[in-house]
Design a protein around this motif. Structure first.
Motif, short mmCIF file in Angstrom:
data_model
loop_
_atom_site.label_atom_id
_atom_site.label_comp_id
_atom_site.label_asym_id
_atom_site.label_seq_id
_atom_site.Cartn_x
_atom_site.Cartn_y
_atom_site.Cartn_z
N THR A 118 -42.48 30.84 27.85
CA THR A 118 -43.66 31.31 29.25
C THR A 118 -42.16 32.77 30.89
N ARG A 119 -41.92 32.85 29.97
CA ARG A 119 -40.84 33.49 31.10
C ARG A 119 -40.51 35.20 30.53
N CYS A 120 -41.44 35.83 31.71
CA CYS A 120 -41.46 37.01 31.07
C CYS A 120 -40.21 38.32 32.19
N LEU A 121 -39.72 39.21 30.97
CA LEU A 121 -38.67 40.07 32.04
C LEU A 121 -39.25 40.65 32.67
N GLU A 122 -40.16 41.79 31.91
CA GLU A 122 -41.27 43.11 32.70
C GLU A 122 -42.44 43.03 32.09
N CYS A 123 -43.10 43.49 32.99
CA CYS A 123 -45.43 43.05 32.66
C CYS A 123 -45.41 44.36 32.03
N ASN A 124 -47.01 44.67 31.89
CA ASN A 124 -47.33 46.13 31.56
C ASN A 124 -48.97 45.66 31.97
#
Length: 174
Positions: free
Chosen positions: A29-35
């Motif tokens: 639940t803790r994203c660091l970078e999206c695509n």
């Protein structure tokens, strides 16, 4: 890599997948970078549209983020472009949010609500309180008793001032 390590120690550790739209993450639940052209918001989620108070940054498929609007700005389209101000602030002509409007503009909207703006005063008015109430005239005009700026004073009044700014209509004495 859209996985992260789950578990402690040598045994029982697994690679778990990040949420959909997340390229790399610290936890599920803790994203660091999206695509997928998604933006990383302030709570580490991947979103299509940044929430109010934030603007989208980045134009690549990966690595976009939501950055905080300028101080006192509730909605913005970039780091220097405010679209709506917080309470007790007015959207100035330079897209900044300030407690007052510059000369030649007046405060429109209640200070207790968002969305206050600074519309332009009438072209002969240097300072105004509203669209219809001028407090200082310019362009060699005179402030009339009904708070307008005219090139001549009404009957019973004389023109005071010869400067470009600040002329007034004074009542004639009997």
């Amino acid at each position: 890599t859209n996985t992260f390590h789950l578990g402690d120690g040598e045994a029982g550790r697994v690679c778990a997948y990040c949420e959909k739209g997340c390229h790399s993450c610290a936890t599920s639940t803790r994203c660091l970078e999206c695509n997928s052209s998604l933006h990383l918001d302030e709570v580490f989620n991947c979103v299509e549209v940044c929430p109010d108070g934030f603007y989208p940054e980045g134009d690549e498929d990966r690595g976009r983020s939501c950055l905080s609007c300028p101080t006192y700005c509730s909605i913005c389209s970039g780091p220097d472009v405010c679209l709506e101000c917080n309470v007790f602030r007015y959207l100035n002509p330079d897209s900044s949010c300030r407690p007052e409007c510059p000369d030649g503009f007046y405060r429109l909207g209640s200070g207790f609500q968002t969305g206050g703006t600074c519309p332009r005063c009438f072209h002969t008015c240097n300072k105004c309180d509203s669209a219809d109430v001028c407090s200082e005239c310019k362009n060699f005009t005179y402030l009339t008793p009904d708070w307008k700026c005219n090139y001549e004073c009404p009957a019973g009044y004389w023109e005071r001032g010869t400067e470009e700014i600040g002329g007034t209509c004074e009542r004639c004495s009997d």
